[in-house]
Design a protein around this motif. Structure first.
Motif, PDB file in Angstrom:
ATOM      1  N   PHE A  70       0.748  -1.164   0.014  1.00 51.78           N
ATOM      2  CA  PHE A  70      -0.066   0.067   0.112  1.00 51.78           C
ATOM      3  C   PHE A  70       0.818   1.176  -0.052  1.00 51.78           C
ATOM      4  N   ASP A  71       0.423   2.376  -0.760  1.00 56.63           N
ATOM      5  CA  ASP A  71       1.061   3.395  -0.474  1.00 56.63           C
ATOM      6  C   ASP A  71       0.158   4.538   0.305  1.00 56.63           C
ATOM      7  N   PHE A  72       0.642   5.324   1.041  1.00 55.67           N
ATOM      8  CA  PHE A  72      -0.113   6.360   1.675  1.00 55.67           C
ATOM      9  C   PHE A  72       0.551   7.923   1.896  1.00 55.67           C
ATOM     10  N   THR A  73      -0.652   8.712   2.203  1.00 48.08           N
ATOM     11  CA  THR A  73       0.154  10.060   2.307  1.00 48.08           C
ATOM     12  C   THR A  73      -0.914  10.599   3.561  1.00 48.08           C
ATOM     13  N   THR A  74      -0.231  11.379   4.537  1.00 51.65           N
ATOM     14  CA  THR A  74      -1.233  12.204   5.302  1.00 51.65           C
ATOM     15  C   THR A  74      -0.288  13.276   5.922  1.00 51.65           C
ATOM     16  N   ASP A  75      -1.157  14.394   6.110  1.00 49.95           N
ATOM     17  CA  ASP A  75      -0.500  15.791   6.565  1.00 49.95           C
ATOM     18  C   ASP A  75      -1.194  15.978   8.081  1.00 49.95           C
ATOM     19  N   CYS A  76      -0.087  16.425   9.119  1.00 48.98           N
ATOM     20  CA  CYS A  76      -0.829  16.649  10.187  1.00 48.98           C
ATOM     21  C   CYS A  76      -0.137  18.045  10.782  1.00 48.98           C
ATOM     22  N   ASP A  77      -0.856  18.744  11.814  1.00 51.52           N
ATOM     23  CA  ASP A  77      -0.405  19.969  12.528  1.00 51.52           C
ATOM     24  C   ASP A  77      -0.139  19.605  13.983  1.00 51.52           C
ATOM     25  N   LEU A  78       1.306  19.432  14.149  1.00 51.44           N
ATOM     26  CA  LEU A  78       1.668  18.909  15.536  1.00 51.44           C
ATOM     27  C   LEU A  78       1.982  19.996  16.709  1.00 51.44           C
ATOM     28  N   GLY A  79       1.083  21.051  16.440  1.00 50.76           N
ATOM     29  CA  GLY A  79       1.571  22.211  17.330  1.00 50.76           C
ATOM     30  C   GLY A  79       2.799  22.582  17.384  1.00 50.76           C
TER      31      GLY A  79
END
Length: 194
Positions: free
Chosen positions: A109-118
Motif C-alpha cells: 500500500f502507498d499512503f500520504t498524510t499531513d498533520c499539524d503537531l502544534g
C-alpha cells in the motif's frame, strides 16, 4: 549528540503516531475488461482496498532515520492495532488529514498524510507499507517537518520501520505497552496525543 539523535528519532516516531481518523482508501484501478476472445470471460483480479489486520501479540520493531536505529517491542491487541495504524495514525490527534491509502500494483500500500503537531511543527508524510502484516511488515516513508521548536525535528527525514511478530505478549506487558532501549517502558494509550 547521540542522546539528541535518539530523542529526535523518538520525536519522529511520535509524529508518525500522530494523526487521527480512519483512512480514506481509494479503490484500486483495475484494467479494462477485454472486448472479445476467451479472456473476456475471465474477471480481473480484485485487489484489497484495506490493510489486513496485524496479528495480536508481541512485535519487535526497528525504526531507522537519519542514520540512527532504535529497536523497540510493542504489545498489540485488536483495539490498539485499530487505533494506531501502521502508517502512524491514532484516534487522539485532531490536526491531521485522513490518510489517503491506495493499493500498490506490485503488492502493499502507498499512503500520504499531513498533520499539524502544534509546537512540534507541521508534518507531511508519503510512504509505502509492504509485507503480510500478520507476521512481518515494512514501512518506508519520507517525512517532512516544518516549524518545530526542536530544530533537529525540522527538515526531510527518510524513515523505515521493520516489524516482526514474535508471539504472545510476555507477562508484564499489556496491549499498548512499548519497551524502548535502556529499560524504558510506556503505554501508547496513556500518552496524550491531542
Amino acid at each position: 549528540m547521540r542522546k539528541a539523535q535518539i530523542l529526535a528519532l523518538a520525536g519522529l516516531a511520535a509524529a508518525l503516531v500522530a494523526c487521527d481518523r480512519k483512512p480514506e482508501t481509494a479503490p484500486p484501478k483495475l484494467p479494462a475488461p477485454p472486448n472479445s476472445g476467451p479472456a473476456a470471460s475471465v474477471a480481473p483480479p480484485v485487489l484489497p482496498t484495506a490493510l489486513p489486520d496485524r496479528a495480536p501479540g508481541l512485535w519487535e520493531q526497528k525504526v531507522s532515520s537519519d542514520g540512527v536505529t532504535q529497536a523497540s517491542q510493542l504489545c498489540l491487541d485488536r483495539a490498539v492495532a485499530e487505533r494506531f495504524t501502521v502508517w502512524g495514525q491514532n484516534a487522539g490527534r485532531k490536526g491531521c488529514t485522513p490518510a489517503k491509502v491506495t493499493t500498490r500494483a506490485g503488492g502493499g500500500f502507498d499512503f500520504t498524510t499531513d498533520c499539524d503537531l502544534g509546537e512540534n511543527g507541521k508534518s507531511s508524510t508519503v510512504g509505502a507499507v509492504t509485507g503480510d502484516l500478520a507476521r512481518a511488515y515494512k514501512v518506508s516513508a519520507q517525512h517532512t517537518v516544518t516549524g518545530a521548536k526542536a530544530p533537529q525535528m525540522n527538515g526531510r527525514h527518510a524513515m523505515t520501520l521493520d516489524a516482526v511478530w514474535k508471539g504472545p505478549c510476555p507477562s508484564g506487558m499489556v496491549p499498548g505497552d512499548v519497551r524502548l532501549p535502556g529499560g524504558v517502558k510506556l503505554n501508547m494509550l496513556k500518552i496524550p496525543h491531542g
